[in-house]
Motif scaffolding. Structure first.
Motif, PDB file in Angstrom:
ATOM      1  N   ALA A  95       0.835  -1.209   0.000  1.00  0.00           N
ATOM      2  CA  ALA A  95       0.000   0.000   0.000  1.00  0.00           C
ATOM      3  C   ALA A  95       0.869   1.259   0.000  1.00  0.00           C
ATOM      4  CB  ALA A  95      -0.942   0.003   1.206  1.00  0.00           C
ATOM      5  N   ILE A  96       1.895   1.268   0.846  1.00  0.00           N
ATOM      6  CA  ILE A  96       2.824   2.410   0.901  1.00  0.00           C
ATOM      7  C   ILE A  96       3.550   2.549  -0.436  1.00  0.00           C
ATOM      8  CG2 ILE A  96       4.915   3.322   2.015  1.00  0.00           C
ATOM      9  CD1 ILE A  96       2.709   3.426   4.023  1.00  0.00           C
ATOM     10  N   ALA A  97       4.021   1.403  -0.953  1.00  0.00           N
ATOM     11  CA  ALA A  97       4.748   1.404  -2.231  1.00  0.00           C
ATOM     12  C   ALA A  97       3.868   1.887  -3.380  1.00  0.00           C
ATOM     13  CB  ALA A  97       5.285   0.006  -2.527  1.00  0.00           C
ATOM     14  N   ALA A  98       2.583   1.545  -3.335  1.00  0.00           N
ATOM     15  CA  ALA A  98       1.660   1.948  -4.409  1.00  0.00           C
ATOM     16  C   ALA A  98       1.522   3.473  -4.469  1.00  0.00           C
ATOM     17  CB  ALA A  98       0.289   1.308  -4.187  1.00  0.00           C
ATOM     18  N   VAL A  99       1.459   4.104  -3.305  1.00  0.00           N
ATOM     19  CA  VAL A  99       1.362   5.575  -3.250  1.00  0.00           C
ATOM     20  C   VAL A  99       2.636   6.190  -3.817  1.00  0.00           C
ATOM     21  CG1 VAL A  99       1.201   7.582  -1.720  1.00  0.00           C
ATOM     22  CG2 VAL A  99      -0.194   5.545  -1.254  1.00  0.00           C
ATOM     23  N   GLN A 100       3.775   5.655  -3.392  1.00  0.00           N
ATOM     24  CA  GLN A 100       5.059   6.209  -3.836  1.00  0.00           C
ATOM     25  C   GLN A 100       5.306   5.938  -5.320  1.00  0.00           C
ATOM     26  OE1 GLN A 100       7.267   4.255  -0.733  1.00  0.00           O
ATOM     27  NE2 GLN A 100       7.056   5.967   0.695  1.00  0.00           N
ATOM     28  N   ALA A 149      -2.913  16.117   2.855  1.00  0.00           N
ATOM     29  CA  ALA A 149      -3.360  14.765   2.504  1.00  0.00           C
ATOM     30  C   ALA A 149      -4.762  14.794   1.903  1.00  0.00           C
ATOM     31  CB  ALA A 149      -3.337  13.864   3.739  1.00  0.00           C
ATOM     32  N   GLY A 150      -4.912  14.157   0.741  1.00  0.00           N
ATOM     33  CA  GLY A 150      -6.216  14.088   0.087  1.00  0.00           C
ATOM     34  C   GLY A 150      -6.986  12.837   0.460  1.00  0.00           C
ATOM     35  N   VAL A 151      -6.261  11.870   1.051  1.00  0.00           N
ATOM     36  CA  VAL A 151      -6.845  10.570   1.414  1.00  0.00           C
ATOM     37  C   VAL A 151      -6.311  10.192   2.791  1.00  0.00           C
ATOM     38  CG1 VAL A 151      -6.995   8.106   0.787  1.00  0.00           C
ATOM     39  CG2 VAL A 151      -6.857   9.842  -1.027  1.00  0.00           C
ATOM     40  N   TYR A 152      -7.179   9.626   3.639  1.00  0.00           N
ATOM     41  CA  TYR A 152      -6.695   9.062   4.903  1.00  0.00           C
ATOM     42  C   TYR A 152      -7.255   7.658   5.066  1.00  0.00           C
ATOM     43  CZ  TYR A 152      -5.309   8.444   9.759  1.00  0.00           C
ATOM     44  OH  TYR A 152      -4.740   7.958  10.915  1.00  0.00           O
ATOM     45  N   VAL A 153      -6.339   6.715   5.304  1.00  0.00           N
ATOM     46  CA  VAL A 153      -6.689   5.305   5.401  1.00  0.00           C
ATOM     47  C   VAL A 153      -6.586   4.873   6.863  1.00  0.00           C
ATOM     48  CG1 VAL A 153      -6.166   2.980   4.562  1.00  0.00           C
ATOM     49  CG2 VAL A 153      -5.623   4.970   3.125  1.00  0.00           C
ATOM     50  N   GLY A 154      -7.693   4.368   7.415  1.00  0.00           N
ATOM     51  CA  GLY A 154      -7.666   3.927   8.806  1.00  0.00           C
ATOM     52  C   GLY A 154      -8.667   2.816   9.044  1.00  0.00           C
ATOM     53  N   ASP A 155      -8.692   2.308  10.277  1.00  0.00           N
ATOM     54  CA  ASP A 155      -9.547   1.161  10.591  1.00  0.00           C
ATOM     55  C   ASP A 155     -10.589   1.471  11.655  1.00  0.00           C
ATOM     56  OD1 ASP A 155      -8.512  -0.016  13.471  1.00  0.00           O
ATOM     57  OD2 ASP A 155      -6.954   1.041  12.366  1.00  0.00           O
ATOM     58  N   HIS A 156     -10.618   2.710  12.139  1.00  0.00           N
ATOM     59  CA  HIS A 156     -11.470   3.056  13.277  1.00  0.00           C
ATOM     60  C   HIS A 156     -12.387   4.214  12.899  1.00  0.00           C
ATOM     61  CE1 HIS A 156     -12.561   4.112  17.402  1.00  0.00           C
ATOM     62  NE2 HIS A 156     -11.937   3.028  17.827  1.00  0.00           N
ATOM     63  N   THR A 157     -13.561   4.274  13.534  1.00  0.00           N
ATOM     64  CA  THR A 157     -14.475   5.400  13.267  1.00  0.00           C
ATOM     65  C   THR A 157     -13.796   6.736  13.609  1.00  0.00           C
ATOM     66  OG1 THR A 157     -15.460   5.067  15.451  1.00  0.00           O
ATOM     67  CG2 THR A 157     -16.602   4.067  13.586  1.00  0.00           C
ATOM     68  N   GLY A 158     -12.857   6.730  14.548  1.00  0.00           N
ATOM     69  CA  GLY A 158     -12.083   7.942  14.859  1.00  0.00           C
ATOM     70  C   GLY A 158     -11.260   8.404  13.669  1.00  0.00           C
ATOM     71  N   ALA A 166     -10.611  16.937   7.979  1.00  0.00           N
ATOM     72  CA  ALA A 166      -9.525  17.416   7.112  1.00  0.00           C
ATOM     73  C   ALA A 166      -9.987  17.556   5.658  1.00  0.00           C
ATOM     74  CB  ALA A 166      -8.353  16.450   7.177  1.00  0.00           C
ATOM     75  N   GLU A 167     -11.243  17.188   5.382  1.00  0.00           N
ATOM     76  CA  GLU A 167     -11.798  17.191   4.025  1.00  0.00           C
ATOM     77  C   GLU A 167     -10.974  16.293   3.104  1.00  0.00           C
ATOM     78  OE1 GLU A 167     -12.324  21.312   2.997  1.00  0.00           O
ATOM     79  OE2 GLU A 167     -13.976  21.543   4.424  1.00  0.00           O
ATOM     80  N   ALA A 168     -10.489  15.192   3.682  1.00  0.00           N
ATOM     81  CA  ALA A 168      -9.780  14.162   2.908  1.00  0.00           C
ATOM     82  C   ALA A 168     -10.757  13.023   2.656  1.00  0.00           C
ATOM     83  CB  ALA A 168      -8.576  13.657   3.694  1.00  0.00           C
ATOM     84  N   LEU A 169     -10.511  12.275   1.599  1.00  0.00           N
ATOM     85  CA  LEU A 169     -11.324  11.096   1.324  1.00  0.00           C
ATOM     86  C   LEU A 169     -11.041  10.064   2.411  1.00  0.00           C
ATOM     87  CD1 LEU A 169     -13.159  10.240  -1.199  1.00  0.00           C
ATOM     88  CD2 LEU A 169     -11.247   8.732  -1.745  1.00  0.00           C
ATOM     89  N   ASP A 203      -5.150   2.858  -8.033  1.00  0.00           N
ATOM     90  CA  ASP A 203      -5.013   2.974  -9.490  1.00  0.00           C
ATOM     91  C   ASP A 203      -6.227   3.684 -10.088  1.00  0.00           C
ATOM     92  OD1 ASP A 203      -2.575   1.777  -9.652  1.00  0.00           O
ATOM     93  OD2 ASP A 203      -3.332  -0.193 -10.260  1.00  0.00           O
ATOM     94  N   GLN A 204      -7.406   3.242  -9.665  1.00  0.00           N
ATOM     95  CA  GLN A 204      -8.659   3.859 -10.155  1.00  0.00           C
ATOM     96  C   GLN A 204      -8.749   5.309  -9.695  1.00  0.00           C
ATOM     97  OE1 GLN A 204     -11.456   0.951  -8.452  1.00  0.00           O
ATOM     98  NE2 GLN A 204     -12.281   0.738 -10.512  1.00  0.00           N
ATOM     99  N   TYR A 205      -8.449   5.549  -8.434  1.00  0.00           N
ATOM    100  CA  TYR A 205      -8.548   6.890  -7.848  1.00  0.00           C
ATOM    101  C   TYR A 205      -7.599   7.861  -8.547  1.00  0.00           C
ATOM    102  CZ  TYR A 205      -8.121  10.690  -4.441  1.00  0.00           C
ATOM    103  OH  TYR A 205      -8.080  11.925  -3.844  1.00  0.00           O
ATOM    104  N   ALA A 206      -6.349   7.415  -8.760  1.00  0.00           N
ATOM    105  CA  ALA A 206      -5.325   8.262  -9.383  1.00  0.00           C
ATOM    106  C   ALA A 206      -5.676   8.565 -10.846  1.00  0.00           C
ATOM    107  CB  ALA A 206      -3.949   7.601  -9.281  1.00  0.00           C
ATOM    108  N   ALA A 207      -6.348   7.601 -11.478  1.00  0.00           N
ATOM    109  CA  ALA A 207      -6.751   7.787 -12.873  1.00  0.00           C
ATOM    110  C   ALA A 207      -7.877   8.829 -12.955  1.00  0.00           C
ATOM    111  CB  ALA A 207      -7.236   6.467 -13.454  1.00  0.00           C
TER     112      ALA A 207
END
Length: 207
Positions: A95-100, A149-158, A166-169, A203-207
């Motif tokens: 996931a980290i590598a995909a962003v980079q 940051a335009g996107v934030y990835v997490g596992d909790h409702t927090g 932050a108005e990030a996806l 990939d879809q998002y970046a496209a």
């Protein structure tokens, strides 16, 4: 000079139960704290509710006036007990590598004590571009905004709340204490089973 037409894609990631399965390490650290203080801590229960700041867990086991001191003891013991037993979540490195790979920056924004968060990433070889600790829920928005940051990835409702402020996806993975339904109800824009699905989504998002 680079053209400033499109800002660099910056994706934030939570740490515990998003990028790393820190349950074994945290379990060991709670047991060690219990032994050191002579205070009973149900480590099995504590690791089912990871995400919020340490103090919110310790208040269940120690008198309120001892919580700050016990948090300091825990954080000091943490590198000894919690780093080696902790594993990367499936798909974390990818996931980290995909962003980079698309020229983006991958940052980690976590409620965890920052020096310990960095120890985890170093031990597991997860090469984030920045690590910002000590921020929980709504306060995560501070770092997400600062880094654009335009996107934030997490596992909790927090994490969902932090992204929204932050108005990030908000991209949520159902690998922590909150299930997919709970994450959707909290307002996640995207819910993935786990991080292995993230590169294809990106990939879809970046496209």
């Amino acid at each position: 000079m680079a053209h400033m037409t499109s800002p660099v894609l910056t994706v934030g990631f939570d740490l515990d139960m998003t990028l790393i399965d820190s349950r074994p390490g945290i379990h060991a650290c709670y047991l060690a704290l219990s032994e050191r203080t002579g205070t009973y801590i149900d480590a099995d229960l504590a690791i089912t509710r990871l995400g919020p700041p340490l103090e919110e867990e310790l208040v269940n086991w120690f008198p309120a006036d001892q919580v700050a001191a016990m948090a300091d003891v825990y954080r000091e013991m943490y590198p000894t007990h919690a780093i080696t037993g902790t594993l990367a979540m499936a798909g974390a490195h990818e996931a980290i590598a995909a962003v980079q790979a698309v020229g983006g920056r991958a940052i980690v924004v976590t409620a965890k004590y920052e020096p310990n968060a960095k120890l985890h990433l170093k031990h597991l070889g997860i090469a984030a571009d920045a690590v910002i600790g000590n921020l929980w829920a709504e306060r995560k928005a501070e770092a997400l905004r600062e880094y654009g940051a335009g996107v934030y990835v997490g596992d909790h409702t927090g994490d969902v709340r932090g992204a929204r402020i932050a108005e990030a996806l908000s991209v949520a993975v159902a690998t922590g204490p909150c299930d997919a339904e709970e994450l959707r109800t909290a307002g996640a824009d995207v819910v993935l089973t786990d991080l292995t699905a993230f590169p294809a989504w990106l990939d879809q998002y970046a496209a």
